[in-house]
Design a protein around this motif. Structure first.
Motif, mmCIF file in Angstrom:
data_model
loop_
_atom_site.group_PDB
_atom_site.id
_atom_site.type_symbol
_atom_site.label_atom_id
_atom_site.label_comp_id
_atom_site.label_asym_id
_atom_site.label_seq_id
_atom_site.Cartn_x
_atom_site.Cartn_y
_atom_site.Cartn_z
ATOM 1 N N ILE A 67 30.994 37.325 -6.312
ATOM 2 C CA ILE A 67 29.845 36.828 -5.549
ATOM 3 C C ILE A 67 28.732 37.839 -5.723
ATOM 4 C CG2 ILE A 67 28.936 36.287 -3.274
ATOM 5 C CD1 ILE A 67 31.647 35.358 -2.470
ATOM 6 N N ASN A 68 27.672 37.416 -6.372
ATOM 7 C CA ASN A 68 26.500 38.261 -6.601
ATOM 8 C C ASN A 68 26.859 39.609 -7.233
ATOM 9 O OD1 ASN A 68 24.928 36.240 -5.397
ATOM 10 N ND2 ASN A 68 25.258 37.117 -3.370
ATOM 11 N N GLY A 69 27.749 39.583 -8.203
ATOM 12 C CA GLY A 69 28.119 40.802 -8.914
ATOM 13 C C GLY A 69 29.153 41.669 -8.211
ATOM 14 N N ASP A 70 29.592 41.267 -7.027
ATOM 15 C CA ASP A 70 30.622 42.010 -6.293
ATOM 16 C C ASP A 70 31.963 41.327 -6.550
ATOM 17 O OD1 ASP A 70 31.943 43.745 -4.579
ATOM 18 O OD2 ASP A 70 31.438 42.591 -2.789
ATOM 19 N N ARG A 71 32.731 41.899 -7.473
ATOM 20 C CA ARG A 71 34.014 41.308 -7.849
ATOM 21 C C ARG A 71 35.111 41.804 -6.919
ATOM 22 N NH1 ARG A 71 34.176 40.286 -14.110
ATOM 23 N NH2 ARG A 71 36.181 39.554 -13.414
ATOM 24 N N THR A 72 35.951 40.858 -6.490
ATOM 25 C CA THR A 72 37.029 41.158 -5.554
ATOM 26 C C THR A 72 38.332 40.576 -6.060
ATOM 27 O OG1 THR A 72 35.439 41.054 -3.735
ATOM 28 C CG2 THR A 72 37.764 40.960 -3.145
ATOM 29 N N LEU A 73 39.396 41.358 -5.962
ATOM 30 C CA LEU A 73 40.729 40.921 -6.318
ATOM 31 C C LEU A 73 41.461 40.547 -5.035
ATOM 32 C CD1 LEU A 73 42.956 42.159 -9.024
ATOM 33 C CD2 LEU A 73 43.905 42.414 -6.744
ATOM 34 N N PHE A 74 41.828 39.273 -4.894
ATOM 35 C CA PHE A 74 42.619 38.805 -3.763
ATOM 36 C C PHE A 74 44.075 38.770 -4.203
ATOM 37 C CE2 PHE A 74 38.615 37.431 -2.147
ATOM 38 C CZ PHE A 74 38.769 37.224 -0.788
ATOM 39 N N VAL A 75 44.970 39.331 -3.402
ATOM 40 C CA VAL A 75 46.394 39.347 -3.753
ATOM 41 C C VAL A 75 47.213 38.886 -2.549
ATOM 42 C CG1 VAL A 75 46.655 41.797 -3.196
ATOM 43 C CG2 VAL A 75 48.275 40.721 -4.736
ATOM 44 N N PHE A 76 48.179 37.998 -2.812
ATOM 45 C CA PHE A 76 49.058 37.485 -1.769
ATOM 46 C C PHE A 76 50.340 38.307 -1.714
ATOM 47 C CE2 PHE A 76 46.473 33.865 -3.068
ATOM 48 C CZ PHE A 76 46.002 33.428 -1.840
ATOM 49 N N SER A 91 35.531 45.818 -7.375
ATOM 50 C CA SER A 91 35.152 46.913 -6.493
ATOM 51 C C SER A 91 35.970 46.900 -5.205
ATOM 52 C CB SER A 91 33.665 46.844 -6.163
ATOM 53 O OG SER A 91 33.363 45.606 -5.553
ATOM 54 N N ARG A 92 36.658 45.768 -4.939
ATOM 55 C CA ARG A 92 37.455 45.635 -3.719
ATOM 56 C C ARG A 92 38.745 44.896 -3.999
ATOM 57 N NH1 ARG A 92 33.238 42.945 0.416
ATOM 58 N NH2 ARG A 92 34.924 43.134 1.859
ATOM 59 N N ILE A 93 39.738 45.164 -3.164
ATOM 60 C CA ILE A 93 40.990 44.409 -3.148
ATOM 61 C C ILE A 93 41.149 43.846 -1.744
ATOM 62 C CG2 ILE A 93 43.508 44.530 -3.218
ATOM 63 C CD1 ILE A 93 43.353 46.663 -5.288
ATOM 64 N N VAL A 94 41.502 42.571 -1.656
ATOM 65 C CA VAL A 94 41.824 41.964 -0.372
ATOM 66 C C VAL A 94 43.294 41.581 -0.396
ATOM 67 C CG1 VAL A 94 41.412 40.039 1.204
ATOM 68 C CG2 VAL A 94 39.488 41.104 0.021
ATOM 69 N N ALA A 95 44.060 42.179 0.505
ATOM 70 C CA ALA A 95 45.482 41.861 0.638
ATOM 71 C C ALA A 95 45.625 40.738 1.652
ATOM 72 C CB ALA A 95 46.256 43.089 1.102
ATOM 73 N N CYS A 96 46.286 39.670 1.234
ATOM 74 C CA CYS A 96 46.560 38.541 2.121
ATOM 75 C C CYS A 96 47.998 38.691 2.602
ATOM 76 C CB CYS A 96 46.380 37.224 1.378
ATOM 77 S SG CYS A 96 44.753 37.035 0.625
ATOM 78 N N VAL A 97 48.145 39.089 3.857
ATOM 79 C CA VAL A 97 49.451 39.371 4.447
ATOM 80 C C VAL A 97 49.816 38.205 5.362
ATOM 81 C CG1 VAL A 97 50.719 40.986 5.926
ATOM 82 C CG2 VAL A 97 48.982 41.839 4.337
ATOM 83 N N PRO A 98 51.018 37.651 5.206
ATOM 84 C CA PRO A 98 51.379 36.494 6.035
ATOM 85 C C PRO A 98 51.434 36.846 7.522
ATOM 86 C CG PRO A 98 53.251 37.185 4.683
ATOM 87 C CD PRO A 98 52.093 38.050 4.313
ATOM 88 N N ARG A 99 50.841 35.968 8.332
ATOM 89 C CA ARG A 99 50.941 36.135 9.785
ATOM 90 C C ARG A 99 52.353 35.728 10.201
ATOM 91 N NH1 ARG A 99 46.228 36.355 12.971
ATOM 92 N NH2 ARG A 99 44.325 36.063 11.773
ATOM 93 N N SER A 100 52.856 36.396 11.210
ATOM 94 C CA SER A 100 54.179 36.037 11.712
ATOM 95 C C SER A 100 54.279 36.426 13.177
ATOM 96 C CB SER A 100 55.271 36.737 10.901
ATOM 97 O OG SER A 100 55.220 38.129 11.135
ATOM 98 N N GLN A 101 55.345 36.020 13.786
ATOM 99 C CA GLN A 101 55.598 36.408 15.165
ATOM 100 C C GLN A 101 56.447 37.677 15.181
ATOM 101 O OE1 GLN A 101 53.458 34.899 16.110
ATOM 102 N NE2 GLN A 101 53.837 32.950 17.086
ATOM 103 N N ASN A 102 56.616 38.269 14.026
ATOM 104 C CA ASN A 102 57.439 39.454 13.869
ATOM 105 C C ASN A 102 56.741 40.663 14.494
ATOM 106 O OD1 ASN A 102 59.130 41.472 13.021
ATOM 107 N ND2 ASN A 102 59.196 40.805 10.899
#
Length: 183
Positions: free
Chosen positions: A90-99, A128-139
């Motif tokens: 987005i506008n030159g800001d590259r982000t790596l999303f990882v599940f 320039s960024r990494i976004v970690a997608c962590v599963p929500r849980s009741q744990n």
């Protein structure tokens, strides 16, 4: 069989991973991720679509939405973990999303995280960024996971920076916690 024996591959087997990896990643998307990155904005708060139902919507996408440039899958043989995700710009800001899967979080994350940071930094991805997608849980271990990733520079975030258009997509997810870090 003859074409395999002659050293050529059958056309139906070419590029199989090219189709499998995006399908596996899209299967992990929640409604908010679908609305923002796949362009299914009008149905963001409705029930999820069935498999391949979003294909028609992708052909009519607006040019301002967040584009998924690359899909990836990383196998960490030391912990038998699989990381799937995508790169967006987005506008030159590259982000790596990882599940991060449920099984991934209970094992040693060190080698996997090092590999993901190195992957994000290579010239092909240049994130320039990494976004970690962590599963929500009741744990009860959920705060511990956030604390462990915090030691690596991750902080809680929302999808608001990638929600470039005013839409009904929520920047929060009922399925994932989002944590981001600078590369």
């Amino acid at each position: 069989m003859e074409s395999v024996l002659l050293g050529t591959t059958l056309p139906e087997n070419r590029g199989e991973a090219t189709y499998t990896i995006p399908e596996e990643c899209e299967r992990l998307f929640c409604d908010s991720l679908s609305a923002i990155f796949l362009g299914e904005r009008r149905i963001a708060r409705q029930e999820s679509l069935g498999m391949d139902a979003g294909q028609m919507a992708r052909n009519r996408l607006t040019p301002n939405r967040a584009l998924i440039e690359r899909w990836f899958e990383v196998l960490d043989y030391t912990s038998d973990s699989v990381y799937r995700g995508f790169v967006t710009d987005i506008n030159g800001d590259r982000t790596l999303f990882v599940f991060f899967g449920e099984g991934t979080l209970g094992q040693g994350l060190k080698t996997g995280l090092i590999a993901l940071f190195e992957l994000a930094a290579i010239s092909t991805f240049d994130c320039s960024r990494i976004v970690a997608c962590v599963p929500r849980s009741q744990n009860v271990a959920e705060p511990e996971i956030i604390r462990n990733l915090g030691w690596c520079g991750f902080n809680l975030t929302t999808l608001q920076p990638w929600n470039t258009e005013a839409s009904c997509a929520s920047p929060l997810s009922t399925k994932w916690l989002f944590l981001d870090a600078e590369v």
